[in-house]
Design an enzyme around this catalytic site. Sequence first.
Site, PDB file in Angstrom:
ATOM      1  N   GLN A   1      28.644 -32.368   8.732  1.00 53.98           N
ATOM      2  CA  GLN A   1      29.670 -31.216   8.192  1.00 53.98           C
ATOM      3  C   GLN A   1      30.720 -31.007   9.496  1.00 53.98           C
ATOM      4  O   GLN A   1      30.249 -30.987  10.471  1.00 53.98           O
ATOM      5  CB  GLN A   1      28.777 -29.992   7.973  1.00 53.98           C
ATOM      6  CG  GLN A   1      27.853 -29.580   9.198  1.00 53.98           C
ATOM      7  CD  GLN A   1      26.580 -28.856   8.639  1.00 53.98           C
ATOM      8  OE1 GLN A   1      26.785 -28.270   7.542  1.00 53.98           O
ATOM      9  NE2 GLN A   1      25.723 -28.490   9.530  1.00 53.98           N
TER      10      GLN A   1
ATOM     11  N   HIS B   1      19.917 -11.627   7.077  1.00 54.45           N
ATOM     12  CA  HIS B   1      18.775 -12.171   7.523  1.00 54.45           C
ATOM     13  C   HIS B   1      17.582 -11.246   7.491  1.00 54.45           C
ATOM     14  O   HIS B   1      16.455 -12.031   7.407  1.00 54.45           O
ATOM     15  CB  HIS B   1      18.951 -12.580   9.127  1.00 54.45           C
ATOM     16  CG  HIS B   1      19.997 -14.019   9.058  1.00 54.45           C
ATOM     17  ND1 HIS B   1      21.251 -13.938   9.541  1.00 54.45           N
ATOM     18  CD2 HIS B   1      19.799 -15.021   8.620  1.00 54.45           C
ATOM     19  CE1 HIS B   1      21.768 -15.026   9.333  1.00 54.45           C
ATOM     20  NE2 HIS B   1      21.111 -15.722   9.047  1.00 54.45           N
TER      21      HIS B   1
ATOM     22  N   ASP C   1      21.030 -21.764  12.644  1.00 56.40           N
ATOM     23  CA  ASP C   1      21.536 -20.781  13.592  1.00 56.40           C
ATOM     24  C   ASP C   1      20.543 -19.952  14.299  1.00 56.40           C
ATOM     25  O   ASP C   1      20.971 -19.294  14.936  1.00 56.40           O
ATOM     26  CB  ASP C   1      22.633 -20.221  12.810  1.00 56.40           C
ATOM     27  CG  ASP C   1      21.975 -19.315  11.657  1.00 56.40           C
ATOM     28  OD1 ASP C   1      20.762 -19.102  11.551  1.00 56.40           O
ATOM     29  OD2 ASP C   1      22.754 -19.076  10.838  1.00 56.40           O
TER      30      ASP C   1
ATOM     31  N   ASP D   1      16.151 -28.697  10.326  1.00 55.85           N
ATOM     32  CA  ASP D   1      17.566 -28.499  10.318  1.00 55.85           C
ATOM     33  C   ASP D   1      18.156 -30.193  10.313  1.00 55.85           C
ATOM     34  O   ASP D   1      17.824 -30.566  11.369  1.00 55.85           O
ATOM     35  CB  ASP D   1      18.261 -27.701  10.887  1.00 55.85           C
ATOM     36  CG  ASP D   1      19.689 -27.202  10.486  1.00 55.85           C
ATOM     37  OD1 ASP D   1      19.781 -26.301  10.082  1.00 55.85           O
ATOM     38  OD2 ASP D   1      20.574 -28.170  10.164  1.00 55.85           O
TER      39      ASP D   1
ATOM     40  N   ASP E   1      16.032 -34.584   7.516  1.00 60.94           N
ATOM     41  CA  ASP E   1      16.139 -34.319   6.298  1.00 60.94           C
ATOM     42  C   ASP E   1      15.111 -33.527   5.717  1.00 60.94           C
ATOM     43  O   ASP E   1      14.018 -34.029   5.831  1.00 60.94           O
ATOM     44  CB  ASP E   1      16.527 -35.486   5.437  1.00 60.94           C
ATOM     45  CG  ASP E   1      16.920 -35.102   3.989  1.00 60.94           C
ATOM     46  OD1 ASP E   1      18.175 -34.901   3.713  1.00 60.94           O
ATOM     47  OD2 ASP E   1      16.146 -34.910   2.999  1.00 60.94           O
ATOM     48  N   ALA E   2      15.111 -32.302   5.332  1.00 68.21           N
ATOM     49  CA  ALA E   2      14.096 -31.657   4.770  1.00 68.21           C
ATOM     50  C   ALA E   2      13.440 -32.319   3.738  1.00 68.21           C
ATOM     51  O   ALA E   2      12.079 -32.010   3.769  1.00 68.21           O
ATOM     52  CB  ALA E   2      14.551 -30.352   4.405  1.00 68.21           C
TER      53      ALA E   2
ATOM     54  N   ASP F   1      16.524 -21.760   3.555  1.00 71.25           N
ATOM     55  CA  ASP F   1      17.939 -21.247   3.542  1.00 71.25           C
ATOM     56  C   ASP F   1      18.928 -22.430   3.832  1.00 71.25           C
ATOM     57  O   ASP F   1      19.697 -22.548   4.820  1.00 71.25           O
ATOM     58  CB  ASP F   1      17.982 -20.208   5.100  1.00 71.25           C
ATOM     59  CG  ASP F   1      19.212 -19.672   5.116  1.00 71.25           C
ATOM     60  OD1 ASP F   1      20.137 -19.507   4.423  1.00 71.25           O
ATOM     61  OD2 ASP F   1      19.244 -19.092   6.331  1.00 71.25           O
TER      62      ASP F   1
END
Lengths: 508, 540
Positions: free
Chosen positions: A244, A274, A298, A318, A352-353, A370
């Site tokens: 990204q 959050h 983040d 992530d 990768d989740a 999230d």
Amino acid sequence: MHKQENKVGSFQWLLLISVFVVATCGLIYELVAGTLASYLLGDSVTQFSTIIGTYLFAMGIGSYLSRFLKSNLLGWFISIELMVGMVGGFSAGILFILFEQVIYFRVILYTLVVLTGTLVGLELPLLMRILKDRIEFSDLVSRIFTFDYIGALFASLLFPLLFIPYLGLLRTSFFFGFLNVVVAWIVAYRFRNEIRRYSQLKWSAIVCLLLLAAGFILSEKLTAIAESLTYPDKVVYARSSPYQRIVLTRSAMDWRLFLNGNLQFSSADEYRYHEALVHPGLAQMKEPKHVLVLGGGDGMAVREILKYTSIETITLVDLDKVMTDLFQSNTALMKLNEHALRSPKVRVINTDAFVWIREHQKTFDFIVVDFPDPSNYSLGKLYTMSFYRELYRILAPQGCMVIQSTSPYVAKKSFWIIDSTLRQAGFLTTPYHCYVPSFGEWGFVLGYKEGLSQQFNFPKDLRFVNGETVTQMESFPPDMRVAESPYNTLNNQVLVNTFEKEWADYTR
Amino acid sequence: MISRRKFVKHSMQAAAGSSLLLSALQSCKQPAAYPATLVGPNARLGHMLRSGKFEEPSEGSNADVLIIGGGIAGLSAARYLKKYTDNFILLELGDETGGNAIAGSNAITAYPWGAHYLPLPGNNDPELIAFLREANVITGYANSLPVYNEYHLCFDPKERLYINNFWQEGITPREGVPEKDRHEIERFLALMHDYKDQRGSDGREAFAIPVALSSQDKKYIALDAISMEQFLAQNGFTSPYLRWYVNYCCADDFGSSLTDTSAWAGIHYFASRKGKAANASSDTVLTWPEGNYWLVKQLRKDLEKYIKTNTLVYAVDATNSGVTVLYFDAAANKTKKITAQAAVLATPQYVNQRLLNPNLKRTLDYSAFQYAPWMVANITLDASLDERKGEKLCWDNVIYGSDSLGYVNATHQQIGFHNSHTVITYYKPLPGRDVKKLREQAYRSTIEDWKNIALQDLRKPHRQIENHIKQFDAWVWGHGMIKPVPGFITGETRAQTSMAIQDKIYFAHSDMSGISIFEEAFYQGHIAIRKILERNLLKV
Ligand SMILES: Cc1cc2nc3c(=O)[nH]c(=O)nc-3n(C[C@H](O)[C@H](O)[C@H](O)COP(=O)(O)OP(=O)(O)OC[C@H]3O[C@@H](n4cnc5c(N)ncnc54)[C@H](O)[C@@H]3O)c2cc1C
């Protein structure tokens, strides 16, 4: 005698060809402006008719103004042609870049249209005056207008059929600017003995050509510049990871993080998001120890989770290492997440989740999901029943998980598809929502296996979430509800299709 | 705000990106050379069989049952047999089992070299359903319909067709197709749908999978006498769009075309698939990155110790006490002999013709077995393909007007994040009546020839494809699929094929069904074993 006639002939033809080119280019600029205006402002009928009207009127102004040019007509003709080339050639580029920047976009648009129109309007009368002593009047009028109209036909046919599809708007306008200037230069060269200041014109032409050629070649770069300009605030960090484009902007008010141009958070109100993401679920758990965070590189969700002292481990999965590294090393950003990602309780896994979760066996007490909104098929897979089944498998029997579920106001159907998919996967659910100023109305869904305690143990000094807000969050007014929802699977991807449609309708 | 920004971006991309002229200028620089290889079945061993010169075997062993050939049929036989005996051996020519359902792999993904999907099966073959349950493809039942494992159902978006410069969703032609043709297509599909529900006077389904369970009603049998082309003409179907589509379907299942496919087989394609699922629409398929090789792995899960690969069987004979089989063990570089109570030849008939001792007098008209040659190319890409307008990249991507099947995206079934690297598998049947000539031609073709054929086709939707290719490999299947030419399926020859020799030598291969699909191969495999069991040839 013979030779003389020849000379008059070629003189005349050259000028007539330049009429043709001027007419073609003029109309092209007008079409470019019209197309751009309807791209950018919508309502193509209005845009085209007002632009054509303005343009024609401006040509009238030009014709009127031509009377004030008394001498050195050829010189003027050439200079004007150079100017038309520059103004017209750069118009699309200028409009592109300025579109997001200025409130008075229309003013600039119409100024450019008027300017081009006026200059083009000056040319025909000038040319007629230049040629009037050399050709018989009736011939002159007939020829000039014939060429003018042929040029117009030429332009109007080639513009949609050839230039827009193959060159695109930006390059088309640079290309015709270039053509305009080339013709001006040829005319200047041919009549270098009859005009004053030839060499000055020549150098102007060369400079114009270089600029236009540069514009043509750099069109693609121009789009990149325009991109950075689309962010309202100063870009302090921009980088493309394999997955990204990460852009961080800063203003006096806040920091903002954009992924692929979509706002992820504003430091001014991210606490709302959050806190709402983490606490309604986690505060109901007795002595939660092991937490999993999927996405959320983040570290803001992790910051909230660390407020519970019973927590022993937080696993953050992530995909993007660039993201997690950034939030583990940049001082300003670490201030935002309070060094959460550096806590010894936190383990960051960049993978990768979906792939990770299929291989994972141990269970978690609390899971935060999230991910970015389901805007494409790849992301859509992370909202399917198959994925939720895997989550079900690794959620402790008394455990609870929360899913960020896009906006139940804008994408109402999408929101409820997520809820119904979770239930189909075996979860009991509690959907809720809250208002985050920089996002709007935002939704979440709690999923659990056995019911929740309803006893909230909120950490101290939360700014947004407390017992009262939680109660409010769980109530959905009628405009955020739907009767029945399908569920999302790998082989139907209804969520992506629904989501795309809902956001497109909203932002149209 | 968002929409405006997006719009600016889109229009800028349109402005900057779509410039053919410029890219044409740019592409004057030659695309980088990439490796290209021609791969294929074990040619050396295959050649040995044809030349027919082998030494007398020095070693011997025995088994209850011997299975020759480790394709789907052979593996299915072995799987079934294992329930009854431990004393059997499966001999396979290749480096590994799989046959036409073999696969390859590289750093990016596994990819198929042949068979790549299985439509949702109906209920006719309980053994197949049992196998799918064992493999956890069917995870349970809901409302008495099977629930399929979502990971194995083809993910959405499934398929698209490139037609009139546009990628439409689905592969029945629609985009820019005149109303008249669309009506004809609808009428055709409705007719096919009717056949789906029909039963013959014998109470059997008109068109069934396995083929063996189809009705013998004359009404339907008669359809095998004419070609699909004649069937279309007789029923007033003339639309070129429809003809292309039906031709594509014949190529998909049989590697044949309208003219050399029997109408019975052509209709079978549309009217035989009756599978239903609790959690998917009935036109869904089961597929995996490696194609049906995934099923191969499931089939042979507990069979490894019975399988011997790199073995070329070159002679099969029946004796008083049983069967003798001679084979060449490539690893040991030796010929060997096995004796068994019974053998199952899970090999195609063109191979059997060479294996069986002529004295056995299997009076079969081998020439009736015609096999369509195929070329399959696996193309590794290091960037997303340049796309035309319309539907995004799907699992199956078909090009209207082409005589290829288009391509399948191997990473489609990956659950992880899609980055742009992928492998696409391009399928090209080689249509024509003179299969022998076609086959020779195919064997003579070089990798460059195949590259040209594939890229010429793929450039239609993806002008820039060559700039993204990292590797181009091709595989030629000389005898890819049995062709159901008119008369073959209902003919005498096919009926004779399944007759055992002296109750000792049994046959199992998809070519015996006249239609080469996974279900048929699987069925032939366990049916052969059942026959052996019925004869009490095993000491169980
Ligand atoms: C390009 C292509 C695409 C296809 N796509 C599909 C699809 O998508 N779906 C589908 O259902 N079907 C598809 N098929 C059909 C496929 O052939 C069948 O599904 C199935 O795999 C056939 O299995 P089989 O056991 O009948 O035959 P085979 O696969 O031919 O098995 C025969 C085996 O015998 C071995 N053998 C041959 N000679 C000897 C010897 N002398 N000694 C020892 N071993 C020997 C061979 O190596 C092979 O392993 C496709 C076929 C091709 C060619």
